[in-house]
Design a protein around this motif. Structure first.
Motif, PDB file in Angstrom:
ATOM      1  N   PHE A  33       0.842  -1.195   0.000  1.00  0.00           N
ATOM      2  CA  PHE A  33       0.000   0.000   0.000  1.00  0.00           C
ATOM      3  C   PHE A  33       0.875   1.240   0.000  1.00  0.00           C
ATOM      4  O   PHE A  33       2.057   1.195   0.343  1.00  0.00           O
ATOM      5  CB  PHE A  33      -0.959   0.012   1.199  1.00  0.00           C
ATOM      6  N   THR A  34       0.275   2.368  -0.404  1.00  0.00           N
ATOM      7  CA  THR A  34       1.000   3.627  -0.493  1.00  0.00           C
ATOM      8  C   THR A  34       1.091   4.317   0.851  1.00  0.00           C
ATOM      9  O   THR A  34       2.150   4.789   1.255  1.00  0.00           O
ATOM     10  CB  THR A  34       0.299   4.567  -1.509  1.00  0.00           C
ATOM     11  N   GLU A  35      -0.047   4.386   1.547  1.00  0.00           N
ATOM     12  CA  GLU A  35      -0.098   5.117   2.815  1.00  0.00           C
ATOM     13  C   GLU A  35      -1.205   4.563   3.697  1.00  0.00           C
ATOM     14  O   GLU A  35      -2.265   4.180   3.210  1.00  0.00           O
ATOM     15  CB  GLU A  35      -0.370   6.599   2.523  1.00  0.00           C
ATOM     16  N   LYS A  36      -0.966   4.542   4.993  1.00  0.00           N
ATOM     17  CA  LYS A  36      -1.986   4.152   5.972  1.00  0.00           C
ATOM     18  C   LYS A  36      -2.582   5.444   6.532  1.00  0.00           C
ATOM     19  O   LYS A  36      -1.862   6.289   7.056  1.00  0.00           O
ATOM     20  CB  LYS A  36      -1.358   3.324   7.090  1.00  0.00           C
ATOM     21  N   ILE A  37      -3.904   5.583   6.423  1.00  0.00           N
ATOM     22  CA  ILE A  37      -4.528   6.821   6.914  1.00  0.00           C
ATOM     23  C   ILE A  37      -5.414   6.602   8.135  1.00  0.00           C
ATOM     24  O   ILE A  37      -5.973   7.558   8.662  1.00  0.00           O
ATOM     25  CB  ILE A  37      -5.336   7.524   5.806  1.00  0.00           C
TER      26      ILE A  37
END
Length: 175
Positions: A33-37
């Motif tokens: 994944f790119t980013e955990k938000i």
């Protein structure tokens, strides 16, 4: 690169816990994944959501497509409302301060509703506990009454047997 906002499953079997992540559409569910938000825990009542609001808003405005569940979560947290209000600011319908005021009013109303739900749940739980306790007390009283009746019957039987023994002892002695 087409991006999605979706859930990444964690936790143990039967107890799911999710991360809200930004990922490429071609990546597997629990893969890169790119980013955990944020995180989402559906096991609590109400479900617990810990979200980086600014990053979620950024990705929604950038064009990342959320899955159905994530869209519901983002709507509940107010990300889509803020996107809508920012669109109004860009068009000149109102200024940034008015948008923040509207969002704060919505958020306060939302918190009040959640607090009301928590209070109702606690009240219902307390009432159910009291109702079960009363039912248990009535059952215990009925059982105690039956036991007392049995003991009284046994005592009466014993007294009758003793009286019969005394009368039989006196009768042969007199004769």
């Amino acid at each position: 690169m087409a991006t999605k906002i979706r859930l990444q499953r964690g936790g143990r079997k039967g107890y799911a816990f999710y991360r809200i992540v930004i990922a490429d559409v071609r990546a597997p569910r629990d893969g890169r994944f790119t980013e955990k938000i944020g995180t989402y825990n559906p096991n609590t009542n109400p479900a617990t959501v810990d979200l980086n609001f600014e990053r979620a808003l950024y990705w929604v405005e950038t064009g990342a497509q959320p899955t159905d569940t994530v869209r519901t979560i983002l709507k509940r947290e107010g990300v889509y409302l803020m996107k809508h209000l920012r669109g109004g600011v860009k068009k000149g319908a109102f200024d940034e301060a008015a948008a923040q005021t509207k969002f704060a009013a919505w958020k306060a109303d939302k918190e009040k509703g959640l607090e009301q739900i928590r209070e109702n749940d606690a009240k219902n739980k307390k009432e159910a506990y009291a109702k079960n306790l009363d039912a248990e007390k009535k059952t215990n009283e009925a059982i105690a009454k039956k036991v007392a009746e049995k003991k009284a019957a046994i005592a009466a039987e014993k007294a009758a047997a003793e009286a019969a023994v005394e009368t039989t002892e006196e009768t042969p002695a007199e004769a």
